[in-house]
Design a protein around this motif. Structure first.
Motif, PDB file in Angstrom:
ATOM      1  N   GLU A 249       5.044  -3.253   2.240  1.00 47.12           N
ATOM      2  CA  GLU A 249       3.980  -3.842   3.041  1.00 47.12           C
ATOM      3  C   GLU A 249       2.629  -3.397   2.494  1.00 47.12           C
ATOM      4  OE1 GLU A 249       4.427  -2.415   7.012  1.00 47.12           O
ATOM      5  OE2 GLU A 249       6.464  -3.175   7.209  1.00 47.12           O
ATOM      6  N   PRO A 250       1.615  -4.262   2.619  1.00 51.78           N
ATOM      7  CA  PRO A 250       0.269  -3.824   2.231  1.00 51.78           C
ATOM      8  C   PRO A 250      -0.141  -2.673   3.143  1.00 51.78           C
ATOM      9  CG  PRO A 250       0.338  -6.182   2.681  1.00 51.78           C
ATOM     10  CD  PRO A 250       1.640  -5.614   3.133  1.00 51.78           C
ATOM     11  N   PHE A 251      -0.702  -1.653   2.560  1.00 55.11           N
ATOM     12  CA  PHE A 251      -1.110  -0.519   3.375  1.00 55.11           C
ATOM     13  C   PHE A 251      -2.504  -0.751   3.957  1.00 55.11           C
ATOM     14  CE2 PHE A 251      -3.379   3.560   3.779  1.00 55.11           C
ATOM     15  CZ  PHE A 251      -2.622   4.076   4.825  1.00 55.11           C
ATOM     16  N   VAL A 252      -2.557  -0.796   5.279  1.00 57.84           N
ATOM     17  CA  VAL A 252      -3.837  -0.933   5.970  1.00 57.84           C
ATOM     18  C   VAL A 252      -3.900   0.160   7.033  1.00 57.84           C
ATOM     19  CG1 VAL A 252      -5.322  -2.446   7.317  1.00 57.84           C
ATOM     20  CG2 VAL A 252      -3.722  -3.433   5.671  1.00 57.84           C
ATOM     21  N   PRO A 253      -4.815   1.096   6.879  1.00 61.52           N
ATOM     22  CA  PRO A 253      -4.880   2.187   7.850  1.00 61.52           C
ATOM     23  C   PRO A 253      -5.503   1.742   9.158  1.00 61.52           C
ATOM     24  CG  PRO A 253      -6.646   2.417   6.263  1.00 61.52           C
ATOM     25  CD  PRO A 253      -5.856   1.216   5.844  1.00 61.52           C
ATOM     26  N   ILE A 254      -5.303   2.544  10.175  1.00 59.43           N
ATOM     27  CA  ILE A 254      -5.860   2.235  11.485  1.00 59.43           C
ATOM     28  C   ILE A 254      -7.381   2.174  11.402  1.00 59.43           C
ATOM     29  CG2 ILE A 254      -6.113   3.048  13.860  1.00 59.43           C
ATOM     30  CD1 ILE A 254      -3.437   4.683  13.247  1.00 59.43           C
TER      31      ILE A 254
ATOM     32  N   SER B 299      -2.304  -0.948 -11.264  1.00 59.57           N
ATOM     33  CA  SER B 299      -1.486  -1.948 -10.584  1.00 59.57           C
ATOM     34  C   SER B 299      -0.065  -1.429 -10.398  1.00 59.57           C
ATOM     35  CB  SER B 299      -1.510  -3.281 -11.327  1.00 59.57           C
ATOM     36  OG  SER B 299      -0.883  -3.152 -12.564  1.00 59.57           O
ATOM     37  N   ALA B 300       0.399  -0.608 -11.333  1.00 58.63           N
ATOM     38  CA  ALA B 300       1.730  -0.022 -11.167  1.00 58.63           C
ATOM     39  C   ALA B 300       1.754   0.913  -9.962  1.00 58.63           C
ATOM     40  CB  ALA B 300       2.140   0.730 -12.435  1.00 58.63           C
ATOM     41  N   MET B 301       0.773   1.758  -9.880  1.00 58.64           N
ATOM     42  CA  MET B 301       0.745   2.720  -8.776  1.00 58.64           C
ATOM     43  C   MET B 301       0.540   2.027  -7.429  1.00 58.64           C
ATOM     44  SD  MET B 301       1.422   5.712  -9.881  1.00 58.64           S
ATOM     45  CE  MET B 301       0.849   6.897  -8.665  1.00 58.64           C
ATOM     46  N   ASP B 302      -0.229   0.984  -7.431  1.00 58.82           N
ATOM     47  CA  ASP B 302      -0.446   0.243  -6.192  1.00 58.82           C
ATOM     48  C   ASP B 302       0.853  -0.372  -5.678  1.00 58.82           C
ATOM     49  OD1 ASP B 302      -3.115   0.783  -5.930  1.00 58.82           O
ATOM     50  OD2 ASP B 302      -3.797  -1.086  -6.858  1.00 58.82           O
ATOM     51  N   ASP B 303       1.763  -0.627  -6.601  1.00 59.80           N
ATOM     52  CA  ASP B 303       3.027  -1.229  -6.224  1.00 59.80           C
ATOM     53  C   ASP B 303       4.029  -0.155  -5.803  1.00 59.80           C
ATOM     54  OD1 ASP B 303       5.221  -2.825  -5.862  1.00 59.80           O
ATOM     55  OD2 ASP B 303       5.569  -3.182  -7.993  1.00 59.80           O
ATOM     56  N   ASP B 304       3.811   0.387  -4.634  1.00 58.01           N
ATOM     57  CA  ASP B 304       4.729   1.381  -4.077  1.00 58.01           C
ATOM     58  C   ASP B 304       4.942   2.561  -5.026  1.00 58.01           C
ATOM     59  OD1 ASP B 304       6.382   2.310  -1.988  1.00 58.01           O
ATOM     60  OD2 ASP B 304       8.175   1.518  -2.961  1.00 58.01           O
ATOM     61  N   LEU B 305       3.856   2.977  -5.655  1.00 52.03           N
ATOM     62  CA  LEU B 305       3.887   4.121  -6.563  1.00 52.03           C
ATOM     63  C   LEU B 305       4.931   3.961  -7.671  1.00 52.03           C
ATOM     64  CD1 LEU B 305       3.647   7.157  -4.074  1.00 52.03           C
ATOM     65  CD2 LEU B 305       1.796   5.778  -5.002  1.00 52.03           C
ATOM     66  N   ASN B 306       4.797   2.867  -8.397  1.00 52.31           N
ATOM     67  CA  ASN B 306       5.739   2.637  -9.491  1.00 52.31           C
ATOM     68  C   ASN B 306       5.387   3.528 -10.685  1.00 52.31           C
ATOM     69  OD1 ASN B 306       7.459   1.720 -11.436  1.00 52.31           O
ATOM     70  ND2 ASN B 306       7.275  -0.433 -10.828  1.00 52.31           N
ATOM     71  N   ILE B 307       5.808   4.739 -10.578  1.00 56.26           N
ATOM     72  CA  ILE B 307       5.386   5.772 -11.524  1.00 56.26           C
ATOM     73  C   ILE B 307       5.907   5.539 -12.935  1.00 56.26           C
ATOM     74  CG2 ILE B 307       7.329   7.305 -10.991  1.00 56.26           C
ATOM     75  CD1 ILE B 307       3.729   8.496 -11.570  1.00 56.26           C
TER      76      ILE B 307
ATOM     77  N   TYR C 287       3.587   3.609   9.127  1.00 53.77           N
ATOM     78  CA  TYR C 287       4.364   3.531   7.879  1.00 53.77           C
ATOM     79  C   TYR C 287       5.251   4.769   7.772  1.00 53.77           C
ATOM     80  CZ  TYR C 287       0.823   0.064   6.736  1.00 53.77           C
ATOM     81  OH  TYR C 287      -0.001  -1.024   6.764  1.00 53.77           O
ATOM     82  N   TRP C 288       6.531   4.513   7.638  1.00 52.74           N
ATOM     83  CA  TRP C 288       7.483   5.618   7.441  1.00 52.74           C
ATOM     84  C   TRP C 288       7.963   5.571   5.998  1.00 52.74           C
ATOM     85  CZ3 TRP C 288       8.868   9.369  10.985  1.00 52.74           C
ATOM     86  CH2 TRP C 288       8.417   9.170  12.290  1.00 52.74           C
TER      87      TRP C 288
ATOM     88  N   LEU D 240       3.365  -0.314   0.162  1.00 52.74           N
ATOM     89  CA  LEU D 240       4.250   0.823   0.403  1.00 52.74           C
ATOM     90  C   LEU D 240       5.515   0.327   1.091  1.00 52.74           C
ATOM     91  CD1 LEU D 240       1.676   3.443   1.776  1.00 52.74           C
ATOM     92  CD2 LEU D 240       2.631   3.328  -0.532  1.00 52.74           C
ATOM     93  N   PHE D 241       6.626   0.918   0.725  1.00 47.37           N
ATOM     94  CA  PHE D 241       7.896   0.529   1.327  1.00 47.37           C
ATOM     95  C   PHE D 241       8.050   1.253   2.661  1.00 47.37           C
ATOM     96  CE2 PHE D 241      12.406   0.811   2.199  1.00 47.37           C
ATOM     97  CZ  PHE D 241      12.869  -0.453   1.859  1.00 47.37           C
TER      98      PHE D 241
END
Length: 476
Positions: A19-24, A361-369, A262-263, A10-11
């Motif tokens: 950045e890779p999204f890793v939640p708390i 894989s597209a969606m995982d890449d910052d929601l490459n719709i 993440y903002w 996610l950007f």
RNA sequence: GCCGGGGUGGCCGAGCGGUUUAGGCGGCUGCCUGCAGAGCAGCUGCACGUGGGUUCAACUCCCACCCCCGGCUCCA
């Protein structure tokens, strides 16, 4: 869902990087999004952002996260107060109306409900507590006008989100704003002391008679429902400064902890290449568009189909194109439900697998719709070919159908209800009659019945495998 | 003034240093069809703002320029 959790990029506006999204907390996402100020109907620009957030949430869920989403409702500010007074109704009556309209719009656009929709006016005590805390810690002060301001000079990280240097203001705008009681222009109000303009809108609190500033509600409510540090905070780009910057300042000054990890910000949309504004006459609410007869799913598709960090140019041509694209998908699903071919085994399995991989894989890449949708349409074309060849068995087609529905739960662009295989009795009868007419080559009657059915929202297609029908719109 | 984003075929909209085309929409032709619809196939003239440069090779990197949009103020 597998080990895919940390594959999502996610950007982050904070770092201006993907950045890779890793939640708390593993498997859980705490998400806060800035909702509407309910002083009017929301416009399509608002919905662009809300649909982006909806897509984000749906994708996180698809990837197996348990998402708790909070969206605030701003129901007290200058505009709501001014407009309600002008109308001669109470603030609550006024905002209730637009809040209700907002929820109707969400439903029409197939936007999933958040877990909580806290209203600012229901959380005055939480805000007062937060402001008191800030005063105790020396981050806030009372101005000459009795309002309470946040002293940004005390918060060293001020500007970290917007990357603005506070001492480099736009030249010219600086001088005029000292009619308020604040010590520095950039300081912002946490609590606004009552004045006549506010009429009967005020709260008697330990901070005096007044009302909360805008930014403080989000900090107070986000922390109440999600805790001191949340995973994702999002809104339109216009909120980066000052709103989100101020939220960070308030929250982090109070807790000493990061407010959000993440903002995410969505770009604005343009209408016919221009900034949307009432004066240009290119300002549209959802109602404006549905009143013109546009399909809400076409609107959703259009708002969804451009990457969220890209400005989207909304045009009526585009809206029509989006409607046709959605039809193509619907037709495809209908064909699947009618399929009854010989079967092709491995071929379809492979297509499905490839499609799934590309889409994911597209969606995982910052929601490459755009890339995800390209994969979808590629798949549709390939499977249509198989359908043409009668190569898809009933079971295989149902597998494809399930996959389509699975991704539709991410995209939300097809109302699954239309795929329910129920035909009104009278329609069934008409189709039977038409078949009889066709048998004796009575084309006139046949065509007439077809028109009749079309008027009922039922589309008839004659194929080598017999008559097919589909429901184009709800007939209710 | 300071700081960002972008200019891709009729329209929308991806993409990346090179071997095959993103994808959608529209138009045309063909197949199929009583017609229609849906679908498939092919086509839609050198597609990549302009001028330079780097490179064996640039739409993709560098420089300059032109144009558009945005933030620094309420705003999705």
């Amino acid at each position: 869902m597998e080990d895919s959790e940390d594959h999502i990029l996610l950007f982050n506006t904070l770092t201006r990087k993907k950045e890779p999204f890793v939640p708390i907390e593993k498997g859980k996402v705490k998400m806060y999004t800035c909702g509407p100020t309910v002083y009017d109907f929301a416009h399509i620009g608002n919905f662009r952002t809300f649909i982006f957030q909806d897509l984000l949430k749906r994708w996180l869920k698809y990837r197996g996260f348990n998402v708790t989403h909070v969206m605030n409702i701003t129901d007290v500010d200058d505009k709501t107060i001014r407009n309600s007074r002008k109308k001669g109704v109470t603030l609550k009556q006024y905002t209730d109306y637009y809040m209700k309209a907002f929820f109707e719009d969400l439903k029409i656009l197939n936007i999933e409900r958040a877990e909580h929709y806290p209203r600012a006016t229901d959380h005055i005590p939480e805000m007062v507590a937060l402001i008191k805390q800030l005063m105790e810690k020396g981050y806030a002060y009372m101005g000459e006008d009795g309002s309470i301001y946040f002293d940004i000079s005390k918060f060293k990280d001020y500007g970290k989100l917007s990357k603005l240097k506070i001492d480099e203001l736009k030249p010219g705008v600086r001088v005029k704003v000292d009619e308020y009681g604040k010590e520095e222009v950039q300081d912002f109000a946490l609590w606004k002391a009552w004045d006549e303009e506010d009429g009967d809108v005020y709260w008697e609190t330990e901070l005096g008679k007044g009302r909360p500033g805008w930014h403080v509600e989000c900090s107070a409510m986000a922390m109440k429902y999600l805790g001191e540090t949340i995973d994702i905070h999002s809104g339109g780009v216009d909120l980066i400064f000052p709103h989100h910057e101020n939220e960070i300042a308030q929250s982090e000054a109070a807790t000493g902890k990061p407010f959000a990890r993440y903002w995410l910000h969505s770009e604005h949309l343009l209408v016919e290449g221009k900034r949307m504004s009432k004066s240009l006459g290119n300002f549209y609410t959802l109602r404006d568009l549905t009143a013109k007869g546009y399909d809400p799913m076409a609107i959703r598709f259009l708002l969804l189909s451009t990457h969220y960090r890209q400005q989207l140019n909304f045009t009526f041509d585009g809206l029509e194109a989006a409607g046709n694209a959605v039809s193509r998908l619907r037709n495809f699903v209908h064909r699947l439900l009618d399929a009854n071919g010989r079967g092709c085994g491995k071929v379809i399995k492979q297509l499905m697998e490839n499609f799934k991989k590309s889409f994911e894989s597209a969606m995982d890449d910052d929601l490459n719709i755009s890339v995800a949708l390209a994969a979808l349409f590629d798949f549709v074309r390939d499977v249509n070919k198989l359908l043409d060849e009668q190569a898809l068995s009933r079971d295989e087609a149902l597998d494809v159908y399930e996959l389509m529905m699975r991704f539709n739960r991410v995209l939300g662009i097809m109302d699954e209800g239309i795929f329910k295989r129920e035909l009104p009795k009278e329609a069934e009868e008409l189709i039977r009659k038409r078949e009889e007419a066709r048998k004796v080559k009575d084309w006139k009657t046949a065509d007439q019945i077809r028109e009749q059915l079309r008027a009922m929202g039922i589309i008839i297609e004659d194929t080598p495998q017999g008559v097919k029908w589909r429901i184009e719109r709800k007939t209710s």
